[in-house]
Design an enzyme around this catalytic site. Structure first.
Site, mmCIF file in Angstrom:
data_model
loop_
_atom_site.group_PDB
_atom_site.id
_atom_site.type_symbol
_atom_site.label_atom_id
_atom_site.label_comp_id
_atom_site.label_asym_id
_atom_site.label_seq_id
_atom_site.Cartn_x
_atom_site.Cartn_y
_atom_site.Cartn_z
ATOM 1 C CB SER A 1 57.844 50.976 58.699
ATOM 2 O OG SER A 1 56.688 51.677 58.405
ATOM 3 N N GLY B 1 59.123 45.753 59.034
ATOM 4 C CA GLY B 1 59.197 44.618 58.116
ATOM 5 C C GLY B 1 58.704 43.332 58.758
ATOM 6 C CG ASP C 1 50.114 50.900 68.492
ATOM 7 O OD1 ASP C 1 50.949 51.660 69.001
ATOM 8 O OD2 ASP C 1 50.214 50.416 67.351
ATOM 9 C CB THR D 1 69.176 46.822 74.523
ATOM 10 O OG1 THR D 1 69.574 47.282 75.807
ATOM 11 C CG2 THR D 1 70.388 46.280 73.780
ATOM 12 C CB CYS E 1 43.205 47.859 36.052
ATOM 13 S SG CYS E 1 41.536 47.585 36.661
ATOM 14 C CG HIS F 1 44.925 44.504 39.049
ATOM 15 N ND1 HIS F 1 45.582 45.704 39.125
ATOM 16 C CD2 HIS F 1 43.611 44.798 39.058
ATOM 17 C CE1 HIS F 1 44.708 46.692 39.192
ATOM 18 N NE2 HIS F 1 43.495 46.169 39.153
ATOM 19 C CD GLU G 1 48.984 44.582 39.392
ATOM 20 O OE1 GLU G 1 48.777 44.090 38.263
ATOM 21 O OE2 GLU G 1 48.278 45.493 39.883
HETATM 22 N N1 GLN Z 1 38.817 53.035 37.971
HETATM 23 C C1 GLN Z 1 38.737 51.942 37.079
HETATM 24 C C2 GLN Z 1 37.543 51.047 37.357
HETATM 25 O O1 GLN Z 1 36.977 51.104 38.413
HETATM 26 C C3 GLN Z 1 40.012 51.123 37.093
HETATM 27 C C4 GLN Z 1 40.253 50.386 38.370
HETATM 28 C C5 GLN Z 1 41.664 49.898 38.516
HETATM 29 O O2 GLN Z 1 42.545 50.321 37.791
HETATM 30 N N2 GLN Z 1 41.924 49.038 39.499
HETATM 31 O O3 GLN Z 1 37.162 50.266 36.515
#
Ligand code: GLN
Length: 537
Positions: A14, A16, A147, A188, A381, A507, A509
């Site tokens: 984490s 970044g 790791d 350091t 969605c 989506h 976004e």
């Molecule tokens: N669960 C729902 C589907 O499979 C919506 C999926 C989602 O929101 N990404 O269609």
């Protein structure tokens, strides 16, 4: 020939790495270089698609339908680099390829081993970024030096650099220089140890980038250079930024990290023009308005679970010079009591994507609250599926309307499994994934916002709006705002009577960028700012 930069991490996770990698890529692009990016993840899942968001944060989806690590979101947003299936490999995916080849007899009777077979497969993955149109490939190796599970990746990178030759592949190590408050000192030693570990593996970092919460002094820089075997000019400080990750590129540019990378790779520095970016950042850091958006989900305790959603809201805020405050509302908490207690003071409501029954009742109440109180609403969605179910139940009177995901026996399956999904048994990588075209309805709010009727958006779902209920819902006032080009699949719905009520099966976004916010999010924020003014909040 494509040159290669590897980014490793030390001391803690984490740190970044993704943000640092993307910020550096941004600077190199500003200097006119063509850059590709990649993330290697040590875990054994073939991709993060099957993981719980609490484990791994959001699953980022690329245009070509890969379910990937959320760092690819940073690459796409901060560096504006388009990612593909080749931009993310896990150990699981590498081993899967090796084992399939073994089963197919591809190793001709040989013993299949980590070195050379797994490392060869990793090197081939690294090389997928090489192309005549790419000057520089950046590969971020997940995990922390030391790791066990990231060892094959580091070993492959070592071999890769040796084969590429001096000046063609370099290493940047991102490390933490912790500040011990009680002692009032920066330490350091952890960085010295993590570089020592890398050297034991045969990797000698060329650049050391140090995450720190207080500025490093000359003495620390000298000590880090000496013990970590790096020239002093190649130790860079990456101080915590105060307000926005968009400040990171400027911080790295101030110390000329990009110039140093280019020198080490024997590439011309070329000109860097950052003034437009600086001017843009000034506006980001000084918002003039504000509004509050409730995000109703079931992973609200983990901000990374809805990473791209929060980012897209912030981008829309930037477009309107507004600070967007988000309130994470746990969907289950909406199941009882008055929803106004949690939603009464917000300027907009967003229901993001999700899977499974838990929290759905609360999401339905949130959608109903938005519809009945005319609160600006964006459903994404699962968020769209909830809006459709809610409308069918409350407005069309189909009281048992549901998605077959939650109630397979419902008499009114307004959301149902897509035809191609019924026979599938494998869960991994089998949803409707990646970019699909959509045609928006002329005159719809969405067409107005996008400024076009033909769009492409990314998908990740199994269930769909059930077209058998289309006319019932339309007659009751729901508008189909967008469909697949053949008209078969409903991609976007609107309630045109309301100020802003849009929900989409895709989506949006994933395609929002800090400097080009997504129209559906901008529409939501515009409506939220107006709602706030109206309510005098
Ligand atoms: N669960 C729902 C589907 O499979 C919506 C999926 C989602 O929101 N990404 O269609």
């Amino acid at each position: 020939m494509t040159k290669h930069l590897f980014i490793t991490g030390g001391v803690v996770s984490s740190l970044g790495k993704g943000i640092t990698a993307a910020s550096l890529a941004f600077l190199l692009k500003q200097r006119g270089y063509r850059v590709a990016m990649q993330k290697l993840d040590p875990y054994l899942n073939v991709d993060p698609g099957t993981m719980n968001p609490y484990q791994h944060g959001e699953v980022f989806v690329t245009d070509d339908g890969a379910e990937t690590d959320l760092d690819l979101g940073h690459y796409e947003r901060l560096a504006e680099i388009a990612c593909t299936r080749n931009s993310n490999y896990t150990s699981g995916r590498i081993y899967d390829a090796v084992i399939r080849r073994e089963r197919a007899g591809g190793y001709l009777g040989g013993t299949v081993q980590v070195i050379p077979h797994v490392t060869d497969e990793i090197k081939a993955a690294m090389r997928t970024l090489h192309a005549p149109e790419i000057d520089l490939a950046i590969t971020e190796i997940g995990g922390t030096a030391g790791d066990i599970e990231s060892l094959p990746f580091l070993e492959a990178a070592r071999q890769f650099a040796l084969e590429a030759g001096t000046g063609n592949a370099i290493f940047l190590h991102l490390t933490l220089v912790p500040y011990l408050r009680a002692a009032g000192e920066l330490k350091t030693k952890p960085s010295q140890h993590s570089v020592a570990t890398l050297r034991g593996i045969g990797i000698f970092p060329d650049l050391l980038v140090c995450r720190t919460e207080v500025p490093l002094e000359e003495d620390h820089l000298r000590k880090l250079a000496l013990f970590c075997n790096v020239p002093p000019g190649q130790v860079i400080e990456e101080l915590d930024v105060r307000n926005s990750i968009s400040e990171v590129p400027l911080e790295l540019a101030r110390q000329q990290l990009d110039v140093k990378v280019l020198e080490l790779l024997r590439l011309e520095p070329r000109n860097l023009e950052l003034e437009p970016y600086r001017a843009w950042l000034e506006r980001v850091l000084h918002p003039q308005h504000e509004c509050t958006v409730a995000v109703v989900g079931k992973y609200v305790r983990c901000r990374d679970a809805y990473k791209s959603i929060y980012e897209a809201l912030a981008h829309a805020g930037i477009a309107r010079q507004a600070r967007v405050r988000t309130v994470a509302v746990e969907a289950e908490e909406l199941e009882s009591g008055d929803p106004a207690a949690l939603l009464g003071a917000v300027d907009a409501i967003l229901i993001p994507g999700g899977f499974g029954r838990r929290g759905v009742a609360g999401k339905l109440r949130a959608a109903r609250y938005a519809r009945e109180h005319d609160v600006p609403f964006l459903g994404i969605c699962l968020g769209m599926q909830c809006a459709v179910i809610e409308f069918a139940r409350q407005v069309c009177g189909l009281s048992d309307a549901d998605s077959t995901e939650f109630n397979p026996k419902t008499g009114h399956p307004v959301i149902d499994l897509m035809a191609g999904q019924r026979q599938l048994t494998d869960k991994g990588g089998t949803m409707r994934l990646g970019s699909y075209p959509c045609v928006l309805t002329p005159g719809s709010r969405a067409a107005q916002l996008y400024g076009t009727e033909r769009i492409d958006e990314r998908h990740r779902h199994r269930y769909e709006f059930n077209s058998a209920f289309r006319s019932t819902l339309e007659t009751a006032g729901l508008r189909i705002g967008g469909t697949s080009p053949d008209g078969q699949l409903v991609e976007l719905i609107e309630l045109p009577e309301l100020r802003y009520f849009i929900a989409c099966q895709f989506h949006p976004e994933f395609k929002s960028r800090p400097r080009s916010a997504h129209p559906l999010f901008v529409g939501l924020i515009d409506a939220a700012l107006q709602a706030r003014e109206r309510e005098n909040r």
